[in-house]
Design a protein around this motif. Structure first.
Motif, mmCIF file in Angstrom:
data_model
loop_
_atom_site.group_PDB
_atom_site.id
_atom_site.type_symbol
_atom_site.label_atom_id
_atom_site.label_comp_id
_atom_site.label_asym_id
_atom_site.label_seq_id
_atom_site.Cartn_x
_atom_site.Cartn_y
_atom_site.Cartn_z
ATOM 1 N N ILE A 79 35.364 15.738 3.070
ATOM 2 C CA ILE A 79 35.430 14.333 3.136
ATOM 3 C C ILE A 79 36.623 14.003 4.057
ATOM 4 N N ALA A 80 37.650 14.735 3.962
ATOM 5 C CA ALA A 80 38.897 14.511 4.981
ATOM 6 C C ALA A 80 38.384 14.930 6.407
ATOM 7 N N LEU A 81 37.688 16.016 6.250
ATOM 8 C CA LEU A 81 37.351 16.496 7.768
ATOM 9 C C LEU A 81 36.212 15.297 8.454
ATOM 10 N N LEU A 82 35.339 14.735 7.628
ATOM 11 C CA LEU A 82 34.306 13.884 8.043
ATOM 12 C C LEU A 82 34.948 12.428 8.180
ATOM 13 N N ARG A 83 36.145 12.313 7.507
ATOM 14 C CA ARG A 83 36.472 10.795 7.663
ATOM 15 C C ARG A 83 36.426 9.960 8.763
ATOM 16 N N ILE A 99 28.089 6.368 -0.818
ATOM 17 C CA ILE A 99 26.715 7.453 -0.372
ATOM 18 C C ILE A 99 27.116 8.827 -0.083
ATOM 19 N N THR A 100 28.091 8.819 0.853
ATOM 20 C CA THR A 100 28.487 10.142 1.442
ATOM 21 C C THR A 100 29.214 10.855 0.419
ATOM 22 N N GLN A 156 38.624 11.634 -3.504
ATOM 23 C CA GLN A 156 37.909 11.205 -2.435
ATOM 24 C C GLN A 156 38.361 10.031 -2.010
ATOM 25 N N GLU A 157 38.246 8.783 -2.728
ATOM 26 C CA GLU A 157 38.571 7.578 -2.493
ATOM 27 C C GLU A 157 39.961 7.322 -2.141
ATOM 28 N N ALA A 158 40.636 7.756 -3.075
ATOM 29 C CA ALA A 158 42.247 7.327 -3.021
ATOM 30 C C ALA A 158 42.882 8.397 -2.161
ATOM 31 N N GLY A 165 44.382 13.999 6.073
ATOM 32 C CA GLY A 165 43.842 15.347 6.767
ATOM 33 C C GLY A 165 43.088 16.383 5.737
ATOM 34 N N ALA A 166 42.407 17.224 6.441
ATOM 35 C CA ALA A 166 41.780 18.230 5.377
ATOM 36 C C ALA A 166 42.876 19.078 4.704
#
Lengths: 194, 216
Positions: free
Chosen positions: B70-74, B84-85, B129-131, B137-138
Motif C-alpha cells: 500500500i505504501a508503494l502504491l500510495r 477498495i484497494t 494501512q489507513e493509519a 514510505g514502504a
C-alpha cells in the motif's frame, strides 16, 4: 481533466484486480494437488475409522484397498467394509457446506454412525455438530424414514435426533442432509441388495 | 573515556525513526493490549500453540506485505477508492496464506477453520494501512506492520502457552503435565480465554509502565 482522472482511477482498480486474480490463480494451482491428496486421505481414514478398522498414517491406503470395497450404481458411490455400508454426504449448512459420511448396518435400516469431514458452521455454536458427543446421538436411529429434530423434548423415538441449543439451524441442516443421504442410498439399493 | 562501540551503535539505533516505528507497534502500542484490535481471533484460536503460531505468522505475513505494498502504491491509489484497494490487496494475501496452509498444514488449517479467511477483517491490517502505510514510505510501513503484527503474534503465543498447558496438559501436542492433571476445559473455550487475557493485560500494563519507551 476530470474525466481523465476518473478513467485513470478505473484503470488502477482494473489493473489491481487483474494482478490479484492472477496471484490467486497461481496460489490455487499450487495448492490444488495437495488439497486433493488431503481430501482423499480424509475420506479413506474416516471410512476406515467408521468401520472400526485400525489404520496408521503410513498404511491407510493399503488397508483401504484390502478391506473396503467401493461400488457405484446410478451415479451413486458407496463403500462396503465389514458388512457395513458407508456413504459420503454433502449438504448446505447454515454458512457453508457440511461434508461427512454416514454408516448404515447391513440391512440399511439403522444408522451406525455419522462423521463430519468438514463444516463451516459458527465457531462455538453450530460447529458443535462435529463433536463426537453430539454425533453419538445418531447411533441406532432409523434410516428407513426421514429423521426429525427434537426441539422441545429429549429425542427418544427412533426417528428423532436432539437439537443443539443455540445451534438449531445447524442441527437442522445436518439432520436434513443425513436423512437425504440415507434416503438416496436406500432408493438405489432397493431391498438391501448391495 | 571510551565507551564500547557496540553499545554506542545500539543506543543510536534506538533513536532512529525505523526503530521507533517498529518498537511502537511491537511494545508501546501493542495491537492487542493498547489498541484492543484483533481480539476475536486472539480469543478463538489461541487455544493451542500450533494454531497460535500458524495464525500469528499468517497475520505477520499479511500485515507486513500489504502495508509495504500500500505504501508503494500510495501515490497512485485514488483517494476515494482507498478502502477498495485495501480490501483487494489484503484479501489476495489472506487467500494465499489460506491456500498455503491448506496445501502444507491441512490439519492446522482445519482447526483454524474460518479464522484464516477472517484475517481480511482483522482490524490490525486495515488499521495499519489507513493509519500509517498510506502516508509513509514502504520501508517504514513494512517495519510498522512488522511491529504491530509481531505484537499480535507474541500475544497469541503467550496466551496459547498457558491455555494449552492448562486446557490440554500438552505443549505443541507433547504431554507436559502428569496424566492425573485434570484439564481445565473452560480455558480451551473462547470464554475462558477472557480470564487469561485480563491477567495478560494487567501484567503487560504493569511491565510497560516499569519500562516505558521514549515519548514521541
Amino acid at each position: 481533466m476530470n474525466l481523465k482522472r476518473k478513467l485513470l482511477d478505473v484503470l488502477f482498480i482494473v489493473v489491481l484486480g487483474t494482478v490479484s486474480v492472477a496471484l490467486l490463480m497461481a496460489a490455487q494451482s499450487y495448492s490444488a494437488p495437495a488439497v486433493k491428496r488431503f481430501r482423499e486421505m480424509r475420506l479413506k481414514t474416516n471410512v476406515l475409522t467408521a468401520a472400526d478398522i485400525p489404520w496408521t498414517q503410513a498404511d491407510f491406503r493399503d488397508v483401504f484397498e484390502q478391506r473396503v470395497r467401493e461400488e457405484t450404481r446410478d451415479g451413486l458411490t458407496w463403500y462396503v467394509a465389514d458388512s457395513l455400508v458407508i456413504h459420503e454426504f454433502k449438504g448446505r449448512g447454515l454458512w457453508g457446506t457440511i461434508e461427512g459420511i454416514v454408516t448404515l448396518d447391513s440391512a440399511l435400516n439403522h444408522i451406525v454412525s455419522v462423521r463430519i469431514l468438514s463444516q463451516e458452521e459458527t465457531p462455538g455454536l453450530g460447529d458443535r455438530i462435529k463433536d463426537a458427543e453430539y454425533l453419538v446421538t445418531y447411533r441406532g436411529k432409523t434410516a428407513a424414514e426421514p429423521l426429525e429434530l427434537a426441539m422441545r423434548h429429549k429425542a427418544e423415538a427412533e426417528n428423532e435426533v436432539d437439537a443443539i441449543s443455540g445451534a438449531t439451524l445447524s442441527s437442522q441442516a445436518l439432520v436434513k442432509t443425513v436423512s437425504e443421504a440415507t434416503g438416496r442410498l436406500r432408493a438405489v439399493l432397493k431391498d438391501g441388495q448391495w | 573515556m571510551r565507551s564500547e562501540p557496540n553499545r554506542l551503535n545500539l543506543r543510536r539505533i534506538a533513536y532512529t525513526r525505523p526503530w521507533r516505528t517498529f518498537i511502537a507497534g511491537f511494545f508501546k502500542e501493542n495491537a492487542v493490549v493498547y489498541q484492543v484490535l484483533g481480539l476475536c481471533s486472539t480469543l478463538a484460536v489461541s487455544n493451542k500453540m500450533e494454531n497460535a503460531i500458524a495464525m500469528g505468522l499468517g497475520v505477520v505475513f499479511v500485515v507486513t506485505i500489504s502495508s509495504a505494498l500500500i505504501a508503494l502504491l500510495r501515490h497512485w491509489i485514488p483517494p476515494q477508492y482507498r478502502m477498495i484497494t485495501y480490501m483487494i490487496v489484503t484479501s489476495t494475501f489472506v487467500i494465499i496464506v489460506d491456500q498455503f496452509l491448506k496445501a502444507n498444514f491441512p490439519v492446522i488449517s482445519a482447526q483454524l477453520g474460518p479464522y484464516v479467511g477472517l484475517i481480511i477483517t482483522n482490524c490490525i491490517v486495515m488499521g495499519r494501512q489507513e493509519a500509517f502505510a498510506i502516508k509513509n514510505g514502504a520501508w517504514l510501513s513494512f517495519l510498522d506492520g512488522l511491529g504491530s503484527s509481531t505484537s499480535y503474534l507474541y500475544t497469541m503465543v503467550t496466551l496459547a502457552f498457558f491455555r494449552e498447558i492448562l486446557g490440554f496438559g500438552t505443549l505443541l501436542n507433547i504431554r507436559v503435565m502428569p496424566a492425573s492433571f485434570p484439564p481445565w476445559v473452560v480455558i480451551t473455550m473462547a470464554q475462558g480465554a477472557w480470564f487469561l487475557l485480563a491477567v495478560y493485560y494487567w501484567v503487560f500494563r504493569r511491565v510497560a509502565k516499569l519500562r516505558p519507551v521514549e515519548q514521541e
